[in-house]
Design a protein around this motif. Sequence first.
Motif, mmCIF file in Angstrom:
data_model
loop_
_atom_site.group_PDB
_atom_site.id
_atom_site.type_symbol
_atom_site.label_atom_id
_atom_site.label_comp_id
_atom_site.label_asym_id
_atom_site.label_seq_id
_atom_site.Cartn_x
_atom_site.Cartn_y
_atom_site.Cartn_z
ATOM 1 N N ALA A 4 0.830 -1.211 0.000
ATOM 2 C CA ALA A 4 0.000 0.000 0.000
ATOM 3 C C ALA A 4 0.862 1.257 0.000
ATOM 4 C CB ALA A 4 -0.928 -0.004 1.218
ATOM 5 N N LEU A 5 1.973 1.211 0.724
ATOM 6 C CA LEU A 5 2.906 2.342 0.747
ATOM 7 C C LEU A 5 3.456 2.594 -0.653
ATOM 8 C CD1 LEU A 5 4.095 4.134 3.085
ATOM 9 C CD2 LEU A 5 6.065 2.589 3.054
ATOM 10 N N LEU A 6 3.757 1.529 -1.350
ATOM 11 C CA LEU A 6 4.233 1.629 -2.727
ATOM 12 C C LEU A 6 3.201 2.300 -3.628
ATOM 13 C CD1 LEU A 6 6.157 0.692 -5.071
ATOM 14 C CD2 LEU A 6 4.854 -1.439 -5.074
ATOM 15 N N GLU A 7 1.937 1.906 -3.473
ATOM 16 C CA GLU A 7 0.865 2.468 -4.287
ATOM 17 C C GLU A 7 0.572 3.922 -3.912
ATOM 18 O OE1 GLU A 7 -1.171 1.234 -6.749
ATOM 19 O OE2 GLU A 7 0.056 -0.574 -6.952
ATOM 20 N N ALA A 8 0.570 4.216 -2.617
ATOM 21 C CA ALA A 8 0.230 5.564 -2.157
ATOM 22 C C ALA A 8 1.348 6.565 -2.432
ATOM 23 C CB ALA A 8 -0.087 5.542 -0.662
ATOM 24 N N ARG A 9 2.588 6.065 -2.458
ATOM 25 C CA ARG A 9 3.772 6.905 -2.696
ATOM 26 C C ARG A 9 3.962 7.958 -1.612
ATOM 27 N NH1 ARG A 9 3.764 7.769 -9.294
ATOM 28 N NH2 ARG A 9 3.337 5.604 -9.826
ATOM 29 N N GLU A 10 3.421 7.679 -0.445
ATOM 30 C CA GLU A 10 3.623 8.530 0.723
ATOM 31 C C GLU A 10 3.194 7.734 1.951
ATOM 32 O OE1 GLU A 10 0.349 11.456 1.577
ATOM 33 O OE2 GLU A 10 0.035 11.249 -0.588
#
Length: 407
Positions: A303-309
């Motif tokens: 999810a961190l990868l997808e959110a980019r933050e």
Amino acid sequence: MKVLAFVVAILFALPPGQCRAQAITRIGILADFSSVTSDGVSTAASMALQDVPDRDRQLKVETVSADHQRKPDIAANIARQWIDSEKVSAIVVSGGIAVSLAVVGVTGEKKVLSIMSDVALPPRDRKAPTFNWTSNDQLIGLTLANYLVDNGHKNFSIVAPSTASGTALAKATSNVVTGLGGNIIEVSNYNFQGSWSGLRAGAPDATVVVFGYFLNGILDQIDDQKGRLRLAIGSPFFLTDIDKIGRSRLEGAIFATSFYWDANDATRDWAKRFVNARRERSTTPPDMIEAGIYSAVRHYLKALLEARESDADRVAEKMKQLPVDDFFAPNGRVRANGQLVHPVYIVQIKPKNDIRYAGDSLKVLEVIPGIAAQEAACGTPCPKKGACPQSSDQPDCPCPKGNACPQ
């Protein structure tokens, strides 16, 4: 406190030609390191970091871990220090309701995402994104009660702690049993000083469902009534508990668990990796806490990868949108209330003579699909078990009113 030096590079898009310093985010792992999880939780978390693709090295992710000693004040102090001083963006906690509430009090104040391994907190206790990943008493206990009644257990004695949560679990279990045609012979209570009202009545072939961890006193009575009483353990139970209490006293006992290392090829493959990763310290197979922490950390990183933050709300949104498909939750998903939908295994403790190899502790009696387990945890299962679609997203339970499955 230990810092694991495993680093994962997360995709972090940049405008063409622009260079950016590597950002650092940390995931905190809070557990009882003297108990069932030991340092296996750190191993599981580091394995999850290794399994996230290493791409353009723009976001550095590390884990920090600490022992809360099952003390809420210690857990809260560690969580606060991590958030204030060590750039922790998410905390995964295992250790029961008191510790979890203390941590969520801090993460709610600081607006930091938290993942509860073994507790499902009601919405009123959440002031920041909060997830339940591995297990909770209601999911485990009521799924077990459904299975028992469906498989010929008709007469029940329920033993529970004399606490608000223990009383609620006993009541919910009684409702499930009687709703499915079983009989409640009695409900007895104990406190954590060892005072117990005892089994006051008996019935041929009765099943004693025990909640909490006061097993030895109950086992004394069951030992005296071999062939009359059968044991079922309604709370989360671990392989290491079998060795502590003694297999001869527990053989034949039935319980529910979110993970068993020897359940299928996927669980065995991951368990082999886990044992190899910590072989110098222990060769004990992983239990559901370690497996759940691996799955939770891995999904958070995706999810961190997808959110980019690392903003809690943004990452939480991605965690609910992305499918969870690993050995722990095949074809799983995170529901709107933060609950991971995953299978529940009904297992039985093997007698010594049936053990074929090291770690061969349990017989899998049935695998309950994730959404069916969620239905059971409501205490009012749907008219047709498993009728709720996997995409069902009622905020609290799949079947909260009138036993009607939401569409």
